[in-house]
Design an enzyme around this catalytic site. Structure first.
Site, mmCIF file in Angstrom:
data_model
loop_
_atom_site.group_PDB
_atom_site.id
_atom_site.type_symbol
_atom_site.label_atom_id
_atom_site.label_comp_id
_atom_site.label_asym_id
_atom_site.label_seq_id
_atom_site.Cartn_x
_atom_site.Cartn_y
_atom_site.Cartn_z
ATOM 1 N N ASP A 67 0.813 -0.715 -0.045
ATOM 2 C CA ASP A 67 -0.298 -0.256 0.046
ATOM 3 C C ASP A 67 1.326 1.498 -0.185
ATOM 4 O O ASP A 67 1.758 1.657 -0.073
ATOM 5 C CB ASP A 67 -1.031 -0.093 1.533
ATOM 6 N N ASN A 137 -7.541 -3.504 14.081
ATOM 7 C CA ASN A 137 -9.132 -2.617 14.205
ATOM 8 C C ASN A 137 -9.132 -4.560 13.199
ATOM 9 O O ASN A 137 -10.347 -4.456 12.277
ATOM 10 C CB ASN A 137 -9.431 -2.049 13.065
ATOM 11 N N HIS A 139 -7.792 -4.563 10.041
ATOM 12 C CA HIS A 139 -7.181 -4.310 9.079
ATOM 13 C C HIS A 139 -5.858 -5.630 8.179
ATOM 14 O O HIS A 139 -5.143 -5.618 8.617
ATOM 15 C CB HIS A 139 -7.130 -2.969 8.461
ATOM 16 N N GLU A 144 -9.740 -1.916 4.953
ATOM 17 C CA GLU A 144 -9.913 -1.858 6.291
ATOM 18 C C GLU A 144 -11.687 -2.435 6.922
ATOM 19 O O GLU A 144 -12.750 -2.645 5.683
ATOM 20 C CB GLU A 144 -10.947 0.222 7.118
HETATM 21 C C1 F6R Z 1 0.991 -1.513 5.984
HETATM 22 C C2 F6R Z 1 0.604 -2.012 6.271
HETATM 23 C C3 F6R Z 1 -0.166 -1.855 7.933
HETATM 24 C C4 F6R Z 1 0.365 -2.305 8.599
HETATM 25 C C5 F6R Z 1 -0.318 -2.127 10.038
HETATM 26 C C6 F6R Z 1 -0.128 -2.336 11.473
HETATM 27 O O1 F6R Z 1 1.692 -1.269 4.676
HETATM 28 O O2 F6R Z 1 -0.131 -2.764 5.298
HETATM 29 O O3 F6R Z 1 -1.954 -3.051 7.299
HETATM 30 O O4 F6R Z 1 1.281 -4.200 8.970
HETATM 31 O O5 F6R Z 1 -1.425 -1.221 10.129
HETATM 32 O O6 F6R Z 1 1.139 -2.032 11.254
HETATM 33 P P1 F6R Z 1 2.283 -2.314 12.525
HETATM 34 O O7 F6R Z 1 3.163 -2.531 12.152
HETATM 35 O O8 F6R Z 1 2.453 -0.550 12.526
HETATM 36 O O9 F6R Z 1 1.567 -2.061 13.577
#
Ligand code: F6R
Length: 246
Positions: A67, A137, A139, A144
């Site tokens: 992303d 959450n 995701h 989301e």
């Molecule tokens: C980032 C992504 C997100 C993160 C998620 C967890 O490329 O795709 O889904 O993996 O938000 O983020 P952290 O690892 O910072 O807790």
């Protein structure tokens, strides 16, 4: 799903990096899907260390990141492109011509950009290993919680939970976090041949319980991983704390 609970982030990173390094050494032209955020940082460090010891070369791999924020320049310190350059690509012999990103384009260009990315993954023969973190959450990528699983890359409006979790990185440089992002869809993630997900810390415990033991529902996008045939989930004790409790 293989759920592996380890002592700490360091132990997780050694095993996750090992899976990726083995994949590259078995197939030099591997196609790897990478994630950003805190969860994979240690794993990228272990890969860089292996590269420095001459145990692996990233020269022939093709990469696809999950992303990117919308309306952001790739040289912005908060872009995910910048993150990957800083944590992995710039510290190894990766060929930047084989590095693929959804670019942080303006809204009006998002549709064409998503179509381009979908085709590019297909042309590369699909992703061999997709590395994932998970949001508090539930995701994955920026899929989301919602009413449906999206198949292909798309432009998403970020939820307040994600904005709250990630705003700190933007505030640190006096900037405002974008409220939109471009992300691979759930279908793109599920088409990867193998998936490795990393989660640490108590804040992820609820999402992990829903992922592993909950019903498969777009309200917890990560729950779809229950339907994939090759998923390894690395957890520390804190993120695994709710597993097995009803
Ligand atoms: C980032 C992504 C997100 C993160 C998620 C967890 O490329 O795709 O889904 O993996 O938000 O983020 P952290 O690892 O910072 O807790």
């Amino acid at each position: 799903m293989k759920v592996i609970v380890l002592e700490n982030a360091f132990e997780i990173s050694k095993q996750a990096a090992d899976i990726i390094i083995r994949q590259i050494n078995n197939k030099h032209g591997s196609v790897l899907g990478f994630a950003t955020g805190a969860s994979p940082v240690e794993t990228y460090k272990r890969i860089v260390e292996s590269y420095e010891r001459g145990e692996v070369s990233l020269k022939h791999i093709t990469t696809f990141n999950l992303d990117e924020y919308a309306d952001i320049d790739r040289e912005n310190v908060n872009s995910y492109y910048y993150f990957m350059k800083d944590n992995l690509f710039g510290k190894t012999d990766v060929n930047f011509d084989k590095v693929n990103f959804l670019s942080g384009v303006k809204h009006e260009e998002a549709e064409a950009e998503c179509e381009r990315y979908y085709n590019k993954i297909k042309e590369a023969g699909g992703i061999d290993i997709q590395l994932l973190g998970i949001g508090v959450n539930g995701h994955i990528g920026f899929n989301e919680p919602g009413d449906e699983f999206m198949d292909r890359p798309f432009l998403v409006e970020l939820t307040q939970s994600t904005i709250d979790a990630n705003s700190k990185y933007f505030e640190a440089v006096g900037a405002k976090m974008p409220h939109y992002a471009l992300t691979m869809g759930i279908g793109d993630i599920m088409r990867a041949k193998k998936i490795v997900l990393i989660a640490t810390g108590a804040s992820k415990a609820k999402a992990i319980k829903a992922l592993v033991e909950g019903e498969v529902t777009p309200e917890c996008p990560a729950s779809i991983l229950q339907l994939h045939s090759d998923v390894t989930i690395f957890l520390d004790k804190e993120s695994a704390a709710l597993l097995g409790n009803s």
